[in-house]
Design a protein around this motif. Structure first.
Motif, mmCIF file in Angstrom:
data_model
loop_
_atom_site.group_PDB
_atom_site.id
_atom_site.type_symbol
_atom_site.label_atom_id
_atom_site.label_comp_id
_atom_site.label_asym_id
_atom_site.label_seq_id
_atom_site.Cartn_x
_atom_site.Cartn_y
_atom_site.Cartn_z
ATOM 1 N N ALA A 64 0.843 -1.182 0.000
ATOM 2 C CA ALA A 64 0.000 0.000 0.000
ATOM 3 C C ALA A 64 0.888 1.245 0.000
ATOM 4 C CB ALA A 64 -0.912 -0.010 1.219
ATOM 5 N N GLY A 65 0.316 2.368 -0.353
ATOM 6 C CA GLY A 65 1.078 3.602 -0.349
ATOM 7 C C GLY A 65 1.539 3.972 1.051
ATOM 8 N N ALA A 66 2.666 4.657 1.140
ATOM 9 C CA ALA A 66 3.222 5.059 2.434
ATOM 10 C C ALA A 66 4.036 6.331 2.243
ATOM 11 C CB ALA A 66 4.088 3.949 3.026
ATOM 12 N N THR A 67 4.305 7.025 3.354
ATOM 13 C CA THR A 67 5.084 8.262 3.322
ATOM 14 C C THR A 67 6.147 8.229 4.405
ATOM 15 O OG1 THR A 67 3.215 9.569 2.506
ATOM 16 C CG2 THR A 67 5.000 10.776 3.572
ATOM 17 N N ASN A 68 7.389 8.499 4.018
ATOM 18 C CA ASN A 68 8.459 8.676 4.993
ATOM 19 C C ASN A 68 8.382 10.106 5.502
ATOM 20 O OD1 ASN A 68 10.726 8.662 6.584
ATOM 21 N ND2 ASN A 68 12.140 8.010 4.976
ATOM 22 N N LEU A 69 8.033 10.273 6.779
ATOM 23 C CA LEU A 69 7.868 11.602 7.357
ATOM 24 C C LEU A 69 9.197 12.292 7.642
ATOM 25 C CD1 LEU A 69 4.937 10.763 9.799
ATOM 26 C CD2 LEU A 69 4.796 11.816 7.536
ATOM 27 N N LEU A 70 10.294 11.545 7.573
ATOM 28 C CA LEU A 70 11.612 12.152 7.708
ATOM 29 C C LEU A 70 12.009 12.763 6.365
ATOM 30 C CD1 LEU A 70 13.561 9.512 9.832
ATOM 31 C CD2 LEU A 70 12.191 11.460 10.589
ATOM 32 N N THR A 71 12.496 13.985 6.389
ATOM 33 C CA THR A 71 12.791 14.686 5.137
ATOM 34 C C THR A 71 14.114 14.260 4.511
ATOM 35 O OG1 THR A 71 13.740 16.510 6.411
ATOM 36 C CG2 THR A 71 11.423 16.693 5.793
ATOM 37 N N TYR A 72 14.995 13.663 5.309
ATOM 38 C CA TYR A 72 16.249 13.117 4.783
ATOM 39 C C TYR A 72 16.411 11.697 5.325
ATOM 40 C CZ TYR A 72 17.706 17.594 2.877
ATOM 41 O OH TYR A 72 17.782 18.753 2.118
ATOM 42 N N ALA A 73 16.128 10.728 4.471
ATOM 43 C CA ALA A 73 16.174 9.326 4.899
ATOM 44 C C ALA A 73 17.593 8.812 5.056
ATOM 45 C CB ALA A 73 15.423 8.458 3.899
ATOM 46 N N THR A 74 18.509 9.320 4.261
ATOM 47 C CA THR A 74 19.901 8.875 4.309
ATOM 48 C C THR A 74 20.662 9.708 5.334
ATOM 49 O OG1 THR A 74 19.860 8.170 1.996
ATOM 50 C CG2 THR A 74 22.011 8.563 2.974
ATOM 51 N N SER A 232 8.730 -0.763 2.657
ATOM 52 C CA SER A 232 10.020 -0.668 1.992
ATOM 53 C C SER A 232 10.606 0.740 2.099
ATOM 54 C CB SER A 232 9.875 -1.046 0.522
ATOM 55 O OG SER A 232 9.517 -2.395 0.384
ATOM 56 N N PHE A 233 11.911 0.811 2.029
ATOM 57 C CA PHE A 233 12.647 2.062 2.180
ATOM 58 C C PHE A 233 12.181 3.117 1.181
ATOM 59 C CE2 PHE A 233 16.538 4.558 1.056
ATOM 60 C CZ PHE A 233 16.591 5.306 2.225
ATOM 61 N N ILE A 234 11.922 4.324 1.699
ATOM 62 C CA ILE A 234 11.547 5.481 0.884
ATOM 63 C C ILE A 234 12.645 6.519 1.053
ATOM 64 C CG2 ILE A 234 9.822 7.274 0.457
ATOM 65 C CD1 ILE A 234 7.756 5.393 1.781
ATOM 66 N N ASN A 235 13.384 6.795 0.007
ATOM 67 C CA ASN A 235 14.591 7.621 0.102
ATOM 68 C C ASN A 235 14.263 9.102 -0.058
ATOM 69 O OD1 ASN A 235 17.224 8.322 0.436
ATOM 70 N ND2 ASN A 235 17.933 7.534 -1.532
ATOM 71 N N SER A 236 13.755 9.697 0.999
ATOM 72 C CA SER A 236 13.465 11.130 0.971
ATOM 73 C C SER A 236 14.769 11.926 0.942
ATOM 74 C CB SER A 236 12.638 11.525 2.199
ATOM 75 O OG SER A 236 13.302 11.152 3.392
ATOM 76 N N ALA A 237 14.725 13.097 0.306
ATOM 77 C CA ALA A 237 15.929 13.924 0.186
ATOM 78 C C ALA A 237 15.523 15.391 0.091
ATOM 79 C CB ALA A 237 16.755 13.516 -1.026
ATOM 80 N N GLY A 238 15.018 15.937 1.195
ATOM 81 C CA GLY A 238 14.648 17.335 1.237
ATOM 82 C C GLY A 238 13.218 17.596 1.627
ATOM 83 N N ALA A 239 12.383 16.570 1.562
ATOM 84 C CA ALA A 239 10.977 16.698 1.951
ATOM 85 C C ALA A 239 10.446 15.326 2.312
ATOM 86 C CB ALA A 239 10.155 17.296 0.811
ATOM 87 N N SER A 240 9.400 15.295 3.143
ATOM 88 C CA SER A 240 8.743 14.004 3.381
ATOM 89 C C SER A 240 8.283 13.470 2.034
ATOM 90 C CB SER A 240 7.566 14.165 4.339
ATOM 91 O OG SER A 240 6.620 15.066 3.832
ATOM 92 N N THR A 241 8.446 12.175 1.824
ATOM 93 C CA THR A 241 8.279 11.606 0.489
ATOM 94 C C THR A 241 7.339 10.414 0.515
ATOM 95 O OG1 THR A 241 10.506 12.324 -0.124
ATOM 96 C CG2 THR A 241 9.525 10.592 -1.468
ATOM 97 N N ALA A 242 6.433 10.390 -0.456
ATOM 98 C CA ALA A 242 5.444 9.320 -0.538
ATOM 99 C C ALA A 242 5.835 8.291 -1.588
ATOM 100 C CB ALA A 242 4.072 9.891 -0.872
ATOM 101 N N ARG A 243 5.457 7.035 -1.331
ATOM 102 C CA ARG A 243 5.556 5.975 -2.337
ATOM 103 C C ARG A 243 4.133 5.558 -2.678
ATOM 104 N NH1 ARG A 243 7.371 2.084 0.555
ATOM 105 N NH2 ARG A 243 5.263 1.322 0.837
ATOM 106 N N ALA A 244 3.807 5.576 -3.959
ATOM 107 C CA ALA A 244 2.460 5.189 -4.390
ATOM 108 C C ALA A 244 2.248 3.696 -4.208
ATOM 109 C CB ALA A 244 2.241 5.573 -5.848
ATOM 110 N N ALA A 245 0.992 3.308 -4.109
ATOM 111 C CA ALA A 245 0.648 1.891 -3.981
ATOM 112 C C ALA A 245 0.994 1.132 -5.253
ATOM 113 C CB ALA A 245 -0.833 1.742 -3.683
ATOM 114 N N ASP A 246 1.318 -0.146 -5.090
ATOM 115 C CA ASP A 246 1.565 -1.027 -6.235
ATOM 116 C C ASP A 246 0.242 -1.597 -6.724
ATOM 117 O OD1 ASP A 246 4.600 -1.194 -6.252
ATOM 118 O OD2 ASP A 246 4.179 -1.820 -4.198
ATOM 119 N N LEU A 247 -0.008 -1.459 -8.014
ATOM 120 C CA LEU A 247 -1.223 -2.004 -8.641
ATOM 121 C C LEU A 247 -0.788 -2.941 -9.765
ATOM 122 C CD1 LEU A 247 -3.368 1.273 -8.828
ATOM 123 C CD2 LEU A 247 -3.439 -0.508 -7.062
ATOM 124 N N VAL A 248 -0.607 -4.213 -9.417
ATOM 125 C CA VAL A 248 -0.081 -5.209 -10.352
ATOM 126 C C VAL A 248 -1.233 -5.931 -11.040
ATOM 127 C CG1 VAL A 248 1.344 -7.279 -10.587
ATOM 128 C CG2 VAL A 248 2.007 -5.484 -8.975
#
Length: 387
Positions: A64-74, A232-248
């Motif tokens: 499902a879709g998710a958002t990394n609320l940390l703005t810099y994941a690395t 799964s890891f969401i590599n934010s780099a400057g803003a909280s970043t969302a990953r869209a849901a997988d629709l297979v």
């Protein structure tokens, strides 16, 4: 193992046996990552199938879709992260194929750490999942610290291979704290659930939990998202970043006018909503569909057939729990559901109506509904049955 990937068919062949039906595609609008069987984080472009690992086999990953609320994941000593009385040094590890790493050394106080500079807002009583990738250093410990910025209260725990110690829960409850070795090179993944007792800004940091100057830990990256389980890891780099849901999905090209057979291997790792789909076959509408889903409230798998908006029958399977791998070989006709689940015989008489499906879906229903938090599928083959 003899393994090949046929790009022209979009199917996987293992030991000469086709394991995934042709034509599978993923409508995912964001680039994303997945942890491979080799123990590395693989980057995937938008709208491509992602592959994780199930029992040592490459498997389609659906989340499902998710958002990394940390703005810099690395983690970094200079960008997006700030030292709190610790000595921090950027490294060049390329850990998991992604992370350079930061060495965080104590300057003589057990609380010395590296903080994520931006402070995400949290809501009292809501569950959040904290994930971190790290390497134990000379301290042999990692201390995640979560601080209520306005109230100056903190929640923390010292994590080690031997167990967790020195827990404090003044800013909220930190539970289900686990670590697991991943990949090679001594990399670990921390997972924990945090439920704050306040609403407002949260500071998140990591340190070596040592009062000995020079003792250290290596932080690679971190993720903070809503929910009780990580994705799964969401590599934010400057803003909280969302990953869209997988629709297979894939078109069903076989002649299924008399019935349809499904052979598949699925594992619902993380549930999300009430119904968490393993697979769905439909005729372009939810009124006529065949489903297999994990139901959250009953903790059971259910297999159902609908035709013309009418439920023709449901078979309930109690032989597997959340997180178990389920192997199915099921045939659906107007008369019955038959076959096996995990080798157990399945036989369920139906009401007599059957609409031939035209589309196969892994991990979701039409319209993108009922997507599990995390699903892995290492086999999915849809064929017709003789008239």
């Amino acid at each position: 193992m003899n393994f090949s990937f046929d790009l022209s068919l979009g199917s996987v062949v293992m030991n000469g046996v086709r394991r995934l039906m042709a034509g599978l595609e993923n409508a995912n609008s964001t680039a994303s990552y997945a942890l491979s069987c080799a123990g590395s984080l693989v980057a995937y472009a938008a709208n491509t199938l992602r592959y994780g690992c199930l029992s040592g086999q490459r498997a389609i990953l659906v989340e499902a879709g998710a958002t990394n609320l940390l703005t810099y994941a690395t983690a970094s000593a200079t960008t997006g992260w700030t030292a709190s009385s610790a000595t921090v040094t950027d490294l060049d590890l390329d850990a998991l194929g992604v992370f350079p790493g930061v060495k965080i050394a104590s300057n003589g106080a057990v609380w010395n750490r590296l903080n994520h500079t931006a402070t995400p807002n949290v809501t009292s009583g809501v569950s959040y999942h904290l994930q971190a990738f790290f390497k134990f250093g000379t301290s042999g410990k990692l201390r995640p610290t979560l601080v209520n910025v306005s109230g100056a209260t903190e929640t923390r725990v010292d994590v080690a291979v031997s167990g967790n110690t020195n827990a404090l829960s003044a800013a909220g409850a930190l539970s289900n704290v686990t670590i697991a070795a991943i990949g090679s090179g001594g990399v670990y993944q921390l997972d924990a659930t945090f439920v704050p007792n306040f609403t407002g800004a949260l500071n998140i940091g990591f340190g070596p939990a040592s009062a000995v100057s020079g003792q250290d830990v290596v932080l690679l990256g971190a993720q903070f998202e809503t929910g009780t389980s990580g994705t799964s890891f969401i590599n934010s780099a400057g803003a909280s970043t969302a990953r869209a849901a997988d629709l297979v999905t894939a078109p069903i090209t076989a002649d299924v006018s008399a019935g349809v057979r499904v052979r598949g291997t699925f594992c619902v790792k993380v549930e999300k909503d009430e119904y968490n789909m393993a697979f769905v076959l439909d005729a372009g509408t939810t009124a006529s569909r065949i489903t297999m889903s994990w139901q959250k409230s009953t903790a059971l798998f259910g297999v159902s057939l609908f035709s013309g908006g009418v439920l023709q029958g449901t078979y309930t399977y109690s032989g597997a729990a959340l997180g178990d791998t389920v192997e199915v070989d099921l045939t659906f006709t107007a008369a019955a559901i038959s076959g096996s689940i995990n080798g157990d015989a399945v036989s369920k008489a139906l009401a007599g109506a059957y609409t031939p499906p035209t589309t196969a879906r892994i991990g979701h229903s039409a319209g993108g509904a009922s997507i599990p938090g995390r699903l892995l599928c290492s086999k999915f083959i849809v064929t017709g049955v003789p008239a």
